[in-house]
Design an enzyme around this catalytic site. Structure first.
Site, PDB file in Angstrom:
ATOM      1  NE  ARG A  48      -4.129  -2.043   1.990  1.00  0.00           N
ATOM      2  CZ  ARG A  48      -5.114  -2.228   2.804  1.00  0.00           C
ATOM      3  NH1 ARG A  48      -5.321  -1.321   3.890  1.00  0.00           N
ATOM      4  NH2 ARG A  48      -6.133  -3.116   2.628  1.00  0.00           N
ATOM      5  CG  ASP A 150     -14.173   4.157   8.598  1.00  0.00           C
ATOM      6  OD1 ASP A 150     -14.426   2.667   8.468  1.00  0.00           O
ATOM      7  OD2 ASP A 150     -12.985   4.072   8.288  1.00  0.00           O
TER       8      ASP A 150
END
Length: 280
Positions: A48, A150
């Site tokens: 990532r 979130d």
């Protein structure tokens, strides 16, 4: 000189992510979110971060590490987004939604307004799954709302747009698709969107589960699914305390099928695996 030769001459492969660098990033993530990464996540972190490093034109993980250490707030949020993206889909762990329809909603019929919290909403599929069921049970403009939270701002923006690949709609029952989903045409072919009237009932906001919920709303039902697995025991208990303090008396709490919070608090009682109720 060919294009391929030019590319290869200007490209320098990243050195592998060193253990010291990996330890920095996972300690940083723990400090900023409470999430724990074990050694098996090193390749995931490397993959990532490599994409972000390439986009920034940096030559090493250490160069990116220096940016984070410098206190760059915008890049810190980007890093948080990169490291906290998780899989989700409509009607995931469908037995929870069957339980919601058969047990929880009948119990809440006399509650007045019903408030539901999708506490680790990611890109919004869980929140909209709940909204589809609520609209069917209480009416599209009924006294209910869904809040999705979130820590990751990038996934929240996807939830707010409510536009998804058409393939994602196969998990949604046909009756719901016909009522509440709009199929894209022309340039939007291959996509679908949750209809505007349903979207008005769903609100998304950033929230760190390690902190008390900042809103004044109290929730009749909380989905806290497939997120506690990323935290150590003490952090799990702290998150649970914050969640319980945001619930109505007798409120319902659902965790992932592979998760258990039995014994974490005397304030909740297990109704069946993955399903709990606040008793005090």
């Amino acid at each position: 000189m060919t294009t391929s030769t030019l590319r290869s001459s200007n490209y320098t492969a990243l050195q592998p992510l060193a253990d010291t660098e990996f330890n920095f990033f996972r300690q940083w993530l723990f400090q900023n979110s409470g999430i724990t990464l074990n050694d098996s996540k090193k390749s995931l972190v490397s993959g990532r971060l490599s994409k972000r490093i390439a986009k920034l034109g940096l030559g090493s993980f250490s160069a990116y590490l220096k940016i984070i250490r410098s206190g760059d707030k915008e890049e810190a949020q980007v890093l948080l987004n990169i490291l906290t993206t998780n899989e989700t889909y409509f009607f995931r762990e469908h037995k929870h939604f069957e339980f919601m329809q058969s047990v929880i909603l009948p119990d809440l019929k006399q509650a007045g307004k019903v408030s539901v919290w999708s506490a680790a909403a990611s890109t919004g599929e869980e929140a909209y799954t709940v909204a589809l069921i609520m609209a069917d049970a209480f009416g599209l403009h009924g006294p209910w709302s869904v809040t999705g939270t979130d820590i990751n701002t990038e996934v929240l923006s996807i939830g707010q747009r409510a536009i998804y690949p058409i393939e994602a709609s196969v998990k949604i029952p046909e009756s719901y698709r016909k009522k509440y989903c709009l199929k894209g045409k022309g340039k939007d072919q291959g996509l679908f969107r949750i209809c505007g009237e349903l979207r008005k009932q769903v609100n998304f906001t950033q929230h760190n589960l390690m902190q008390p919920y900042a809103g004044t709303e109290r929730f009749n039902l909380v989905f806290l699914r497939n997120v506690l697995i990323y935290f150590d025991l003490e952090e799990k208990k702290e998150i649970l305390r914050h969640v319980m303090n945001s619930m109505t008396p007798g409120g319902w709490l659902l965790v992932g099928h592979s998760e258990s919070i039995t014994g974490y608090s005397e304030r909740i009682k297990q109704y069946q695996p993955g399903c709990y109720r606040l008793i005090s």
